[in-house]
Write a protein that holds these residues in place. Structure first.
Motif, PDB file in Angstrom:
ATOM      1  N   UNK A 217       0.868  -4.460  -5.440  1.00  0.00           N
ATOM      2  CA  UNK A 217      -0.274  -4.525  -4.550  1.00  0.00           C
ATOM      3  C   UNK A 217      -1.432  -3.696  -5.059  1.00  0.00           C
ATOM      4  N   UNK A 218      -2.638  -4.162  -4.779  1.00  0.00           N
ATOM      5  CA  UNK A 218      -3.846  -3.517  -5.270  1.00  0.00           C
ATOM      6  C   UNK A 218      -4.021  -2.108  -4.711  1.00  0.00           C
ATOM      7  N   UNK A 219      -3.440  -1.836  -3.557  1.00  0.00           N
ATOM      8  CA  UNK A 219      -3.596  -0.540  -2.909  1.00  0.00           C
ATOM      9  C   UNK A 219      -2.393   0.372  -3.125  1.00  0.00           C
TER      10      UNK A 219
ATOM     11  N   UNK B  37      -1.592  -2.787  -8.957  1.00  0.00           N
ATOM     12  CA  UNK B  37      -1.973  -1.444  -8.543  1.00  0.00           C
ATOM     13  C   UNK B  37      -2.313  -0.526  -9.701  1.00  0.00           C
ATOM     14  N   UNK B  38      -2.442   0.765  -9.403  1.00  0.00           N
ATOM     15  CA  UNK B  38      -2.854   1.764 -10.391  1.00  0.00           C
ATOM     16  C   UNK B  38      -1.701   2.699 -10.721  1.00  0.00           C
TER      17      UNK B  38
ATOM     18  N   UNK C 263       0.835  -1.193   0.000  1.00  0.00           N
ATOM     19  CA  UNK C 263       0.000   0.000   0.000  1.00  0.00           C
ATOM     20  C   UNK C 263       0.873   1.246   0.000  1.00  0.00           C
ATOM     21  N   UNK C 264       0.388   2.335  -0.611  1.00  0.00           N
ATOM     22  CA  UNK C 264       1.131   3.585  -0.627  1.00  0.00           C
ATOM     23  C   UNK C 264       0.958   4.336  -1.930  1.00  0.00           C
ATOM     24  N   UNK C 265       1.052   5.659  -1.858  1.00  0.00           N
ATOM     25  CA  UNK C 265       0.920   6.525  -3.015  1.00  0.00           C
ATOM     26  C   UNK C 265       2.246   7.208  -3.328  1.00  0.00           C
ATOM     27  N   UNK C 266       2.558   7.331  -4.605  1.00  0.00           N
ATOM     28  CA  UNK C 266       3.714   8.099  -5.067  1.00  0.00           C
ATOM     29  C   UNK C 266       3.183   9.216  -5.952  1.00  0.00           C
ATOM     30  N   UNK C 267       3.529  10.461  -5.606  1.00  0.00           N
ATOM     31  CA  UNK C 267       3.007  11.620  -6.328  1.00  0.00           C
ATOM     32  C   UNK C 267       3.997  12.185  -7.330  1.00  0.00           C
ATOM     33  N   UNK C 268       5.232  11.730  -7.312  1.00  0.00           N
ATOM     34  CA  UNK C 268       6.250  12.210  -8.244  1.00  0.00           C
ATOM     35  C   UNK C 268       6.362  11.275  -9.442  1.00  0.00           C
ATOM     36  N   UNK C 269       7.031  11.748 -10.498  1.00  0.00           N
ATOM     37  CA  UNK C 269       7.350  10.874 -11.625  1.00  0.00           C
ATOM     38  C   UNK C 269       8.316   9.781 -11.175  1.00  0.00           C
TER      39      UNK C 269
END
Length: 337
Positions: A66-68, A99-100, A37-43
């Motif tokens: 991972x899906x999240x 993931x997305x 799980x986790x978000x990355x906001x940079x390129x």
């Protein structure tokens, strides 16, 4: 290996997470994003110079595992080596594993050397998860040796916009504008959430060993697929320009290998020297409308409006200055309906 970040701020396109591989062996996989799980906001920018990520299940992913996990910007993966044997990669994905990727960005893969099994512009799913790869996808094949190139996903996944594959050099077994999509989404046999909306394949150079497909391997393309051929090598020829005995020339399909496409466009343009051209698909997959436009290139064998075995509903085979042997409205062993 994960370049994991769950950043509290949103730098958007102002920052990049950069991974450079200069050597060594990775027995698992390399990810540009998070684990579980986790978000990355940079390129995310991954550069592969030398080394190996080449076990049977390993891969290089622009996204996370991972899906999240989510990459909210763009992903870039580049192979950069003058000696193919210095860099060995099992699979490369512009997207993530489950993931997305790319809510506001693009996906870009440049293959400029290396020995690579498969390249996917999108991500890798499984029987339960269809990862999203939003934004436009571009795969550029410049040099190297690749078994298969897909503009789309592996196994299962969703692509909302355009997948583009550009081949100007190197050696490739098969080129697919669409996805692999080996899983069926329901027992009725309809493949859902595995394909692409629109695909574009441009062949200007390189050596194609087996086939070029505007569509996917077994995943549908719900919109249109377009194949433009202006160069490339599709056969082994002797000194007199004849096919070498015992070899089989590569073929061009507007549709998929065993996948449906709504509309196909195959354009054989100046500089092209191809053998059999099909507006439809290969083994299966109905194409609603096919358009084969032979405007200035050379078709050294046959031009079919339909598929090889697969059926097509409406076919159009247009000639304008192309050299060809035979032109057929139907397919090789299939008929238009």
């Amino acid at each position: 290996i994960f370049f994991e970040s769950n950043l509290a701020i949103r730098p958007r396109l102002l920052h990049s997470l950069i991974i450079n591989m200069y050597g060594g062996n990775i027995n698992g996989s390399l990810y540009g994003g998070s684990n579980i799980t986790g978000n990355v906001y940079a390129d995310v920018d991954i550069n592969l110079y030398k080394g190996s990520v080449n076990s049977a299940t390993s891969g290089v992913y622009g996204g996370g595992k991972g899906q999240n996990t989510t990459i909210l910007s763009s992903t870039f993966i580049d192979t950069k080596t003058d000696t193919n044997s210095d860099l060995k990669i099992n699979e490369i994905y512009g997207g993530s594993e489950l993931g997305s990727v790319n809510n506001i960005g693009v996906t870009n893969i440049n293959i400029d050397g290396g020995i690579i099994g498969n390249v996917y512009g999108g991500g890798k799913g499984n029987n339960n998860v269809s990862p999203n790869t939003d934004g436009n996808i571009t795969v550029n094949m410049l040099n190297g040796d690749v078994n298969n190139i897909f503009g789309g996903n592996n196994i299962r996944g969703v692509i909302d916009t355009m997948s583009t594959v550009n081949v100007s050099g190197g050696v490739i077994g098969n080129v697919y504008g669409g996805s692999d999509g080996t899983l069926l989404a329901n027992s009725g046999g309809n493949i859902n959430n595995v394909g692409a909306v629109n695909t574009l394949v441009n062949i200007s150079g390189g050596t194609i060993e087996t086939a070029v497909y505007g569509g996917g391997k077994s995943a549908p393309t719900t919109g249109s697929s377009t194949v433009n051929v202006t160069g490339g090598t599709f056969a082994q020829l002797d000194a007199n320009g004849y096919l070498v005995t015992g070899t089989t020339p590569a073929e061009v399909f507007g549709g998929g290998e065993a996948a449906r496409v709504t509309t196909t466009n195959v354009n054989i343009l100046a500089g092209a020297n191809v053998y059999n051209v099909y507006g439809g698909s290969n083994k299966s997959g109905v194409v609603t409308t096919t358009n084969v436009n032979n405007t200035a290139g050379n078709i050294l064998c046959n031009s079919y409006g339909g598929g090889k075995i697969a059926e097509a509903v409406t076919t159009n085979n247009n000639l304008n200055g192309t050299n060809y042997s035979y032109v057929l409205r139907d397919g090789e062993t299939a008929y238009t309906t």
